[in-house]
Design a protein around this motif. Structure first.
Motif, short mmCIF file in Angstrom:
data_model
loop_
_atom_site.label_atom_id
_atom_site.label_comp_id
_atom_site.label_asym_id
_atom_site.label_seq_id
_atom_site.Cartn_x
_atom_site.Cartn_y
_atom_site.Cartn_z
N VAL A 163 -10.95 -32.20 -11.51
CA VAL A 163 -10.26 -32.46 -10.25
C VAL A 163 -10.18 -33.97 -10.12
O VAL A 163 -11.15 -34.68 -10.38
CB VAL A 163 -10.94 -31.84 -9.02
CG1 VAL A 163 -10.81 -30.33 -9.06
CG2 VAL A 163 -12.40 -32.22 -8.94
N THR A 164 -8.99 -34.46 -9.77
CA THR A 164 -8.75 -35.89 -9.86
C THR A 164 -8.68 -36.54 -8.50
O THR A 164 -7.88 -36.14 -7.66
CB THR A 164 -7.44 -36.14 -10.61
OG1 THR A 164 -7.43 -35.35 -11.79
CG2 THR A 164 -7.31 -37.60 -10.98
N GLU A 166 -7.87 -39.77 -6.08
CA GLU A 166 -6.85 -40.81 -6.07
C GLU A 166 -7.47 -42.15 -6.48
O GLU A 166 -6.85 -42.95 -7.15
CB GLU A 166 -6.24 -40.88 -4.67
CG GLU A 166 -5.04 -41.75 -4.52
CD GLU A 166 -5.42 -43.11 -3.97
OE1 GLU A 166 -5.04 -44.12 -4.59
OE2 GLU A 166 -6.09 -43.18 -2.92
N GLN A 170 -12.61 -41.48 -3.53
CA GLN A 170 -12.29 -40.08 -3.26
C GLN A 170 -13.00 -39.18 -4.25
O GLN A 170 -13.43 -38.07 -3.92
CB GLN A 170 -10.78 -39.86 -3.32
CG GLN A 170 -10.39 -38.64 -2.53
CD GLN A 170 -9.00 -38.14 -2.84
OE1 GLN A 170 -8.30 -38.61 -3.72
NE2 GLN A 170 -8.58 -37.16 -2.08
N GLN A 173 -16.35 -38.66 -3.01
CA GLN A 173 -16.31 -37.77 -1.85
C GLN A 173 -16.24 -36.30 -2.28
O GLN A 173 -16.89 -35.44 -1.69
CB GLN A 173 -15.09 -38.19 -1.04
CG GLN A 173 -14.74 -37.40 0.17
CD GLN A 173 -13.31 -37.72 0.57
OE1 GLN A 173 -12.84 -38.85 0.42
NE2 GLN A 173 -12.59 -36.75 1.04
N PHE A 174 -15.47 -36.01 -3.34
CA PHE A 174 -15.40 -34.63 -3.86
C PHE A 174 -16.79 -34.16 -4.30
O PHE A 174 -17.16 -33.01 -4.09
CB PHE A 174 -14.46 -34.57 -5.08
CG PHE A 174 -13.00 -34.61 -4.74
CD1 PHE A 174 -12.54 -34.29 -3.47
CD2 PHE A 174 -12.06 -34.96 -5.70
CE1 PHE A 174 -11.18 -34.32 -3.15
CE2 PHE A 174 -10.70 -34.98 -5.40
CZ PHE A 174 -10.27 -34.67 -4.13
N THR A 177 -19.47 -33.97 -1.14
CA THR A 177 -19.33 -32.79 -0.28
C THR A 177 -19.66 -31.50 -1.03
O THR A 177 -19.59 -30.42 -0.46
CB THR A 177 -17.89 -32.67 0.26
OG1 THR A 177 -16.98 -32.67 -0.85
CG2 THR A 177 -17.54 -33.81 1.20
N GLY A 178 -19.98 -31.62 -2.33
CA GLY A 178 -20.37 -30.44 -3.11
C GLY A 178 -19.19 -29.63 -3.61
O GLY A 178 -19.38 -28.59 -4.24
N ASN A 179 -17.98 -30.06 -3.31
CA ASN A 179 -16.82 -29.30 -3.76
C ASN A 179 -16.67 -29.37 -5.28
O ASN A 179 -16.19 -28.43 -5.89
CB ASN A 179 -15.55 -29.79 -3.08
CG ASN A 179 -15.45 -29.27 -1.66
OD1 ASN A 179 -15.40 -28.07 -1.44
ND2 ASN A 179 -15.46 -30.17 -0.68
N ALA A 180 -17.05 -30.48 -5.87
CA ALA A 180 -17.20 -30.56 -7.31
C ALA A 180 -18.70 -30.69 -7.57
O ALA A 180 -19.36 -31.51 -6.94
CB ALA A 180 -16.44 -31.76 -7.88
N PRO B 71 -19.03 -26.02 -0.33
CA PRO B 71 -20.14 -25.07 -0.45
C PRO B 71 -21.18 -25.19 0.66
O PRO B 71 -21.93 -24.26 0.90
CB PRO B 71 -20.75 -25.42 -1.81
CG PRO B 71 -20.22 -26.76 -2.16
CD PRO B 71 -18.91 -26.91 -1.47
N PHE B 89 -9.35 -27.48 -4.09
CA PHE B 89 -8.86 -27.58 -5.48
C PHE B 89 -8.22 -26.28 -5.96
O PHE B 89 -8.03 -26.10 -7.16
CB PHE B 89 -9.96 -27.96 -6.47
CG PHE B 89 -10.89 -29.03 -5.98
CD1 PHE B 89 -10.40 -30.19 -5.41
CD2 PHE B 89 -12.26 -28.89 -6.08
CE1 PHE B 89 -11.25 -31.17 -4.96
CE2 PHE B 89 -13.12 -29.86 -5.64
CZ PHE B 89 -12.62 -31.01 -5.07
N GLY B 171 -7.22 -32.26 -5.21
CA GLY B 171 -7.77 -32.63 -6.51
C GLY B 171 -6.73 -32.86 -7.58
O GLY B 171 -7.06 -33.05 -8.73
N ASN B 172 -5.44 -32.81 -7.21
CA ASN B 172 -4.37 -33.23 -8.12
C ASN B 172 -4.37 -32.49 -9.45
O ASN B 172 -4.30 -33.10 -10.52
CB ASN B 172 -4.49 -34.75 -8.36
CG ASN B 172 -3.20 -35.37 -8.80
OD1 ASN B 172 -2.24 -34.66 -9.11
ND2 ASN B 172 -3.15 -36.68 -8.86
N ILE B 173 -4.47 -31.17 -9.41
CA ILE B 173 -4.51 -30.37 -10.64
C ILE B 173 -3.10 -29.87 -10.97
O ILE B 173 -2.48 -29.22 -10.14
CB ILE B 173 -5.46 -29.16 -10.50
CG1 ILE B 173 -6.84 -29.64 -10.09
CG2 ILE B 173 -5.53 -28.37 -11.79
CD1 ILE B 173 -7.76 -28.53 -9.65
#
Lengths: 251, 224
Positions: A163-164, A166, A170, A173-174, A177-180, B71, B89, B171-173
């Motif tokens: 997941v990229t 910007e 950012q 931040q991904f 927040t635990g999203n990644a 999560p 994402f 997430g720009n996928i």
């Protein structure tokens, strides 16, 4: 009536001129990975000099596009050495003002304790859904992450999970927040006072990616602003370097 | 010319806008009906909540969605307990975000159309022994048709024009979350101005045609 206005205007200018001269400011574009140290350095500089520093944070590639389109920045702290060199060859900086203010380190980081092992074996093991990286097209830390994965022979395996962000903020931040579950960020983002502040990290060996030399320049717009020169001198000084080092950068 | 990546972004954007518009018409119609008919003291509150995306910066919406759907957030914990994983994402995540983001653009035109139907039509239908559902589908919906068209077009166009929220949670996928607006941003950042121009001009033409359609339709006042 017109004459009264003119008098008022010129009178106003006379009164304002010295005030403007005193409240000296400098506008600085800062690579996102250098946000935290630059805030501290700017605060120290403001305390020492009485000048004001206006900081903007973002992706180096975006700043380049803004600068060539007339953005009012006077000093530019890039995340690489290519962009400042390019600005130099295009005649958009004060000649001879380019210098390396920090050498950045890449880190694989997770917000969870014990998730990333100190050898980075997790990349081979897998078991995660998302790996955050900064846009490799525009962010040097993103390009460094791609290079490191390529040299490890893991790019094909890991790429589908990208997941990229910007920019590198950012990306952080991904992960934060635990999203990644994990991702590649700058060491400076997860380090303070010489230690990783939370989560778990693998410091990517420096032989896996080209050195991230971060260069600074005084842009043409700052040529006549003495505060720009003062700030750059301060950046080279011992006080600033101690701050920069505490965030994990080298020189 | 348009690259394969650009075309994928266009396809994804159209898919997102279509799915979002269909969901919004289904979800938004009862909300609009309730807002048009109710005398509840909650009408103002619900109306304000629906209208929030009109004034909120997309970054606020995007930030809260990222945290809530992560999560550790309430929505994220719920979707994980259902075995669905987390929404950021993913394409469904973008749909959820777009439904929130474009809600007022669908609810408000439909609500206005419902209000314009008026009490007398409903009373007339009732005296002819039409049940509430029959009245709704045989009388209200046909009369409110222009409102539905406006709502669908605006909901679709507004979702196509979405940027900030997608940037925050996408997430720009490629082929999953990289929509046209994000692709344009990427092109500009990478100094690929020719590619950026092509897509930007396309967006401009699309938006203009949509608004031209809305503002020149016969007998329909411009959306207020």
């Amino acid at each position: 009536m017109k004459r009264v206005f003119a008098k008022l205007l010129s009178g106003g200018a006379l009164v304002l001129a010295p005030v403007l001269a005193q409240a000296a400011e400098v506008q600085v574009a800062v690579a996102a990975n250098f946000t935290a140290p630059m805030q501290k350095i700017a605060a120290e500089f403001e305390k020492a000099s009485g000048h004001r520093v206006l900081l903007s944070y973002g992706a180096t590639g975006k700043f380049y596009a803004q600068i060539i389109n007339g953005a009012p920045f006077e000093v530019f702290l890039a995340a690489d050495d290519r962009t400042p060199a390019r600005l130099e060859s295009e005649g958009r900086i004060v000649p001879g003002s380019r210098f390396t203010y920090a050498i950045g380190k890449l880190v694989l980081w997770s917000a969870r304790e014990g998730y990333v092992d100190p050898q980075g074996e997790i990349l081979r093991r897998g078991g995660f859904r998302h790996v955050a990286i900064a846009s490799p097209k525009t962010a040097p830390y993103g390009a460094a992450a791609i290079e490191a994965l390529t040299r490890l022979g893991l790019l094909d395996a890991v790429q589908p999970k990208f997941v990229t962000g910007e920019n590198i903020s950012q990306t952080y931040q991904f992960i934060f927040t635990g999203n990644a579950e994990l991702g590649f960020v700058a060491l400076s983002q997860v380090m303070e006072e010489g230690r990783v502040t939370g989560g778990s990290a693998w410091l990517v060996p420096t032989d896996l990616y080209p050195e991230i030399r971060q260069d600074a320049v005084i842009l043409s717009r700052g040529a006549r602003n003495p505060v720009a020169v003062e700030l750059v001198e301060f950046l080279k000084g011992e006080k600033a370097r101690a701050i920069i080092r505490a965030y994990g950068y080298e020189f | 010319m348009l690259t394969e990546v650009d075309l994928a972004a266009i396809r994804l954007t159209l898919k997102l806008a279509t799915v979002t518009t269909v969901i919004l018409l289904i979800v938004g119609t009862p909300i609009a009906w309730w807002l048009a008919r109710t005398r509840s003291k909650w009408k103002g509150v619900v109306g304000a909540v629906v209208a929030l995306p009109l004034v909120l910066p997309p970054t606020v919406l995007g930030f809260y969605l990222l945290v809530a759907m992560g999560p550790n957030g309430p929505v994220g914990r719920f979707t994980e307990s259902l075995g669905l994983g987390t929404l950021p994402f993913t394409f469904p995540g973008l749909v959820v975000a777009s439904v929130f983001y474009s809600l007022p653009f669908v609810v408000q035109p439909v609500q206005n159309a419902f209000e314009a139907v008026g009490e007398r039509m409903l009373e007339a239908a009732a005296t002819l022994r039409a049940g509430p559902l029959d009245t709704f589908f045989s009388v209200v919906v046909p009369l409110a048709r222009p409102g539905f068209v406006t709502a669908a077009v605006l909901g679709f166009a507004h979702t196509v024009g979405e940027f900030g929220v997608v940037l925050m949670i996408g997430g720009n996928i490629p082929e999953k979350t990289r929509v046209v607006s994000v692709q344009i941003y990427d092109h500009v950042e990478a100094l690929e101005y020719a590619e950026a121009h092509l897509l930007s001009a396309g967006m401009l033409a699309f938006s203009f045609v949509v608004l031209l359609f809305l503002y020149t339709r016969k007998g329909v006042r411009a959306w207020k």
